[in-house]
Structures are given as C-alpha cells and as structure tokens.
Motif scaffolding. Structure first.
Motif, PDB file in Angstrom:
ATOM      1  N   ILE A   1       0.850  -1.201   0.000  1.00 40.55           N
ATOM      2  CA  ILE A   1       0.000   0.000   0.000  1.00 40.55           C
ATOM      3  C   ILE A   1       0.879   1.242   0.000  1.00 40.55           C
ATOM      4  N   LEU A   2       1.947   1.239   0.806  1.00 39.66           N
ATOM      5  CA  LEU A   2       2.850   2.394   0.876  1.00 39.66           C
ATOM      6  C   LEU A   2       3.511   2.698  -0.468  1.00 39.66           C
ATOM      7  N   GLU A   3       3.837   1.662  -1.233  1.00 37.82           N
ATOM      8  CA  GLU A   3       4.422   1.876  -2.564  1.00 37.82           C
ATOM      9  C   GLU A   3       3.453   2.652  -3.449  1.00 37.82           C
ATOM     10  N   ILE A   4       2.183   2.258  -3.427  1.00 40.25           N
ATOM     11  CA  ILE A   4       1.160   2.959  -4.215  1.00 40.25           C
ATOM     12  C   ILE A   4       0.953   4.366  -3.662  1.00 40.25           C
ATOM     13  N   GLU A   5       0.884   4.479  -2.347  1.00 41.33           N
ATOM     14  CA  GLU A   5       0.655   5.763  -1.675  1.00 41.33           C
ATOM     15  C   GLU A   5       1.690   6.805  -2.065  1.00 41.33           C
ATOM     16  N   LYS A   6       2.961   6.422  -2.027  1.00 41.43           N
ATOM     17  CA  LYS A   6       4.049   7.372  -2.306  1.00 41.43           C
ATOM     18  C   LYS A   6       4.027   7.880  -3.742  1.00 41.43           C
ATOM     19  N   LEU A   7       3.515   7.063  -4.658  1.00 42.41           N
ATOM     20  CA  LEU A   7       3.428   7.481  -6.058  1.00 42.41           C
ATOM     21  C   LEU A   7       2.116   8.199  -6.379  1.00 42.41           C
ATOM     22  N   SER A   8       1.182   8.176  -5.430  1.00 39.62           N
ATOM     23  CA  SER A   8      -0.144   8.740  -5.679  1.00 39.62           C
ATOM     24  C   SER A   8      -0.399  10.078  -5.015  1.00 39.62           C
ATOM     25  N   PHE A   9       0.303  10.357  -3.903  1.00 33.31           N
ATOM     26  CA  PHE A   9       0.002  11.553  -3.132  1.00 33.31           C
ATOM     27  C   PHE A   9       1.268  12.339  -2.814  1.00 33.31           C
ATOM     28  N   ALA A  10       1.200  13.665  -2.993  1.00 35.87           N
ATOM     29  CA  ALA A  10       2.331  14.530  -2.665  1.00 35.87           C
ATOM     30  C   ALA A  10       2.660  14.466  -1.180  1.00 35.87           C
ATOM     31  N   ARG A  11       1.635  14.311  -0.376  1.00 42.28           N
ATOM     32  CA  ARG A  11       1.809  14.208   1.078  1.00 42.28           C
ATOM     33  C   ARG A  11       1.311  12.825   1.516  1.00 42.28           C
ATOM     34  N   ALA A  12       2.194  11.839   1.349  1.00 45.97           N
ATOM     35  CA  ALA A  12       1.829  10.443   1.604  1.00 45.97           C
ATOM     36  C   ALA A  12       1.688  10.175   3.098  1.00 45.97           C
ATOM     37  N   TRP A  13       0.764   9.269   3.419  1.00 50.69           N
ATOM     38  CA  TRP A  13       0.651   8.791   4.787  1.00 50.69           C
ATOM     39  C   TRP A  13       1.885   7.953   5.123  1.00 50.69           C
ATOM     40  N   THR A  14       2.220   7.901   6.396  1.00 52.11           N
ATOM     41  CA  THR A  14       3.319   7.070   6.871  1.00 52.11           C
ATOM     42  C   THR A  14       2.798   5.658   7.146  1.00 52.11           C
ATOM     43  N   LYS A  15       3.734   4.753   7.307  1.00 55.11           N
ATOM     44  CA  LYS A  15       3.372   3.380   7.659  1.00 55.11           C
ATOM     45  C   LYS A  15       2.562   3.355   8.953  1.00 55.11           C
ATOM     46  N   GLN A  16       2.985   4.171   9.932  1.00 59.26           N
ATOM     47  CA  GLN A  16       2.282   4.178  11.210  1.00 59.26           C
ATOM     48  C   GLN A  16       0.842   4.678  11.071  1.00 59.26           C
ATOM     49  N   LEU A  17       0.606   5.663  10.215  1.00 60.59           N
ATOM     50  CA  LEU A  17      -0.769   6.141  10.005  1.00 60.59           C
ATOM     51  C   LEU A  17      -1.662   5.025   9.461  1.00 60.59           C
ATOM     52  N   PHE A  18      -1.138   4.238   8.520  1.00 60.39           N
ATOM     53  CA  PHE A  18      -1.925   3.124   7.994  1.00 60.39           C
ATOM     54  C   PHE A  18      -2.177   2.075   9.067  1.00 60.39           C
ATOM     55  N   ILE A  19      -1.158   1.758   9.840  1.00 62.46           N
ATOM     56  CA  ILE A  19      -1.317   0.779  10.927  1.00 62.46           C
ATOM     57  C   ILE A  19      -2.361   1.267  11.925  1.00 62.46           C
ATOM     58  N   ASP A  20      -2.265   2.546  12.288  1.00 65.73           N
ATOM     59  CA  ASP A  20      -3.246   3.110  13.222  1.00 65.73           C
ATOM     60  C   ASP A  20      -4.659   3.033  12.654  1.00 65.73           C
ATOM     61  N   GLU A  21      -4.799   3.291  11.371  1.00 62.81           N
ATOM     62  CA  GLU A  21      -6.125   3.262  10.749  1.00 62.81           C
ATOM     63  C   GLU A  21      -6.708   1.849  10.761  1.00 62.81           C
ATOM     64  N   LEU A  22      -5.851   0.847  10.622  1.00 62.27           N
ATOM     65  CA  LEU A  22      -6.335  -0.538  10.666  1.00 62.27           C
ATOM     66  C   LEU A  22      -6.952  -0.893  12.018  1.00 62.27           C
ATOM     67  N   SER A  23      -6.472  -0.244  13.078  1.00 59.68           N
ATOM     68  CA  SER A  23      -7.008  -0.552  14.409  1.00 59.68           C
ATOM     69  C   SER A  23      -8.097   0.428  14.857  1.00 59.68           C
ATOM     70  N   CYS A  24      -8.433   1.390  14.020  1.00 56.94           N
ATOM     71  CA  CYS A  24      -9.475   2.362  14.349  1.00 56.94           C
ATOM     72  C   CYS A  24     -10.840   1.673  14.372  1.00 56.94           C
ATOM     73  N   LYS A  25     -11.585   1.875  15.435  1.00 62.74           N
ATOM     74  CA  LYS A  25     -12.884   1.207  15.596  1.00 62.74           C
ATOM     75  C   LYS A  25     -13.899   1.601  14.526  1.00 62.74           C
ATOM     76  N   THR A  26     -13.796   2.801  13.995  1.00 62.55           N
ATOM     77  CA  THR A  26     -14.748   3.235  12.973  1.00 62.55           C
ATOM     78  C   THR A  26     -14.192   3.073  11.557  1.00 62.55           C
ATOM     79  N   GLY A  27     -12.965   2.563  11.451  1.00 58.24           N
ATOM     80  CA  GLY A  27     -12.320   2.429  10.152  1.00 58.24           C
ATOM     81  C   GLY A  27     -12.686   1.147   9.424  1.00 58.24           C
TER      82      GLY A  27
END
Length: 152
Positions: A14-40
């Motif tokens: 996902i990070l490989e796609i993210e870095k090529l898709s967004f000027a301000r890419a999310w970090t690995k930790q942001l994605f990990i945090d989102e996976l554990s988000c109760k509303t995510g």
C-alpha cells in the motif's frame, strides 16, 4: 480482481502505491493506526482470487454515525483506468449502506481530474470548498457528498 479487508501485511505494498499517488503520503504508522481504528473500514484490491495476489489498489474510510468519510483511495499506476477504483468504491459504498450509512463525504484537489471524474461518475456532488486545505501547495479542497440511497 478481488476486494478484501486490508491487513497489516498489506501495508508495505500500500505504501508503494501511496508514495506514487500523493504529494503528502501517509506514513506506515498512520496506515497501521487506521487498521485498528474502531470506525475504520479498509480494503485492498488484489489481482487474483487468492489472498496472496498483487495489491492493485486500496480504500480507507470511516463510518461515523450514519456518514461514510472517505480518507484514501488509490490505484497502482500500472492498473489505473482499468475500473479498479470504481470497483473498490462501489464495494465500500455497499458495505457502508449495510452498516447504516446514508451519505458519503470526501475532500479532493480540483486538479485531481481522474479522481473527480470517478466521483462525478459515482454521483458525488460538490457541497463546499476548504481554502488552503493542502499545505504543500496551498490548493483548496473541494468537499464532495453523495446520498448513498441513490443508485450507483
């Protein structure tokens, strides 16, 4: 193409796609945090019918009350224009509807014409603007909304 819930083992592709898709890419930790988000709710599109397939796209969103909030949707460059983003978004909307969502919201750059074409095609409408939303460019964001009860 199959669409599955995202797992922590999916984050590096996902990070490989993210870095090529967004000027301000999310970090690995942001994605990990989102996976554990109760509303995510988070999905990946894979290139074949098993869980080991190549990740071709992803969608991260939250369900808050009766609203779907789209955070991220991206497709690998070599798979763009193949309908993957439409498939991911349709599946996500179907799931959000089953969970009681009535509307979907997102912010998008006015210069992101491929994303805007997808959202217009899917029935989103502009309801506002957020000035200076993207700090790296100063570009404003268009705020889009879709009534999820409308046919896709």
């Amino acid at each position: 193409m199959i669409i599955l819930p995202a797992q922590e083992s999916d984050i590096d592709p996902i990070l490989e796609i993210e870095k090529l898709s967004f000027a301000r890419a999310w970090t690995k930790q942001l994605f990990i945090d989102e996976l554990s988000c109760k509303t995510g709710l988070n999905y990946v599109a894979k290139s074949d019918n098993n869980q080991k397939g190549l990740i071709t796209g992803y969608h991260f969103f939250r369900l808050i009350a009766d609203e779907m909030h789209i955070l991220k949707i991206a497709v690998s460059q070599q798979w763009r224009t193949c309908g993957i983003a439409s498939q991911i978004l349709k599946k996500s909307i179907e799931l959000a509807l089953k969970k009681g969502a009535l509307s979907a919201f997102l912010e998008v750059r006015p210069s992101n014409t491929p994303a805007l074409a997808l959202y217009w095609k899917m029935g989103f409408k502009q309801i506002g603007k957020r000035p200076g939303y993207y700090p790296e460019t100063g570009e404003h964001a268009l705020v889009l909304m879709k009534n999820l009860k409308e046919v896709l």
